[in-house]
Design an enzyme around this catalytic site. Structure first.
Site, PDB file in Angstrom:
ATOM      1  N   SER A 133       4.968  -7.420   2.258  1.00  0.00           N
ATOM      2  CA  SER A 133       3.781  -7.713   1.463  1.00  0.00           C
ATOM      3  C   SER A 133       2.850  -8.691   2.191  1.00  0.00           C
ATOM      4  O   SER A 133       2.383  -8.403   3.281  1.00  0.00           O
ATOM      5  CB  SER A 133       4.230  -8.266   0.100  1.00  0.00           C
ATOM      6  OG  SER A 133       3.162  -8.422  -0.777  1.00  0.00           O
ATOM      7  N   HIS A 158       2.146  -2.755   1.306  1.00  0.00           N
ATOM      8  CA  HIS A 158       1.751  -2.024   0.101  1.00  0.00           C
ATOM      9  C   HIS A 158       0.391  -2.517  -0.374  1.00  0.00           C
ATOM     10  O   HIS A 158      -0.199  -3.424   0.213  1.00  0.00           O
ATOM     11  CB  HIS A 158       2.807  -2.154  -1.005  1.00  0.00           C
ATOM     12  CG  HIS A 158       3.047  -3.569  -1.467  1.00  0.00           C
ATOM     13  ND1 HIS A 158       4.042  -3.894  -2.349  1.00  0.00           N
ATOM     14  CD2 HIS A 158       2.424  -4.740  -1.161  1.00  0.00           C
ATOM     15  CE1 HIS A 158       4.019  -5.198  -2.580  1.00  0.00           C
ATOM     16  NE2 HIS A 158       3.056  -5.719  -1.869  1.00  0.00           N
TER      17      HIS A 158
END
Length: 227
Positions: A133, A158
């Site tokens: 992330s 993501h």
């Protein structure tokens, strides 16, 4: 006071000459004696082993306000140490990263500081364990050619995520802000990796977590080599 006491104790054990040169030999009652200074005994002499000058920081937790504040202060401080050091004494900052990710805003706070400092001090990023992330941009933001990743490290990227509650106009406003954050993230990743905007947008539009091996992380330019 303590120094005088220690000096008297040492006088009873070994001849001490405060101004003697290290390793110099003298005579005491016809017997050769080794001249040693009190500073040398207390660790201040030339023979004292210096502690290694480490310039290592690490992110081993979530990307949060408190942790990013600590890392920001550390990077700025180490940069100033480098600027005050002679040319031969300047060293890069080594930044180890092992995180599940966290706040995108805090990620950008540290990213901007890294971008500012890199023009004066190299930042060597090292991914270990997991870099996920918000951590992925921080790994990629290291000095080009000096970004490493451990062989068993896993990388995950993501979409920017957020959860909000409130009246509809506020939600629409929040959605617009999140979309801008996503655009900023894509732009920064494209600037620091081998991803093209088209390729990265395609991956993110799949709306799933994209996991990369260490080899794939190097292939896509998030790191430069595997340790």
């Amino acid at each position: 006071m303590m120094r005088k006491i220690i000096g008297k104790i040492i006088d009873l054990i070994i001849p001490v000459v405060e101004e003697g040169a290290e390793g110099e030999e003298g005579e005491q009652e016809g017997k050769p004696t080794r001249v040693i200074t009190l500073d040398q005994i207390l660790g201040g002499g030339a023979q004292a082993q210096k502690e290694p000058d480490l310039r290592v920081i690490g992110l081993y937790s979530d990307v949060s306000d408190e942790k990013i504040a600590e890392l920001t202060q550390a990077i700025l401080y180490l940069n100033e140490v480098n600027k005050l050091s002679p040319e031969e004494g300047r060293k890069p900052i080594e930044f180890y990263i092992n995180t599940y990710g966290g706040s995108a805003h805090d990620m950008f706070a540290l990213y901007d500081v890294m971008e500012l400092v890199k023009s004066e001090t190299e930042i060597h990023t090292i991914g270990v364990g997991k870099v996920m992330s918000a951590g992925t941009l921080l790994l990629a933001a290291g000095t080009k050619g000096k970004r490493k990743i451990a062989r068993n490290c896993r990388v995950m990227i993501h979409n920017v995520a957020a959860g909000n509650f409130g009246i509809l106009p506020n939600l629409a406003n929040e959605l617009e802000a999140i979309q801008q954050l996503q655009e900023d993230y894509i732009t920064a990743m494209v600037e620091n990796t081998k991803f093209t905007r088209k390729k990265l947008e395609k991956l993110l539009n799949e709306k799933v977590n994209i996991y990369l091996s260490a080899e794939e992380a190097v292939k896509y330019g998030l790191a430069d080599e595997i340790m």
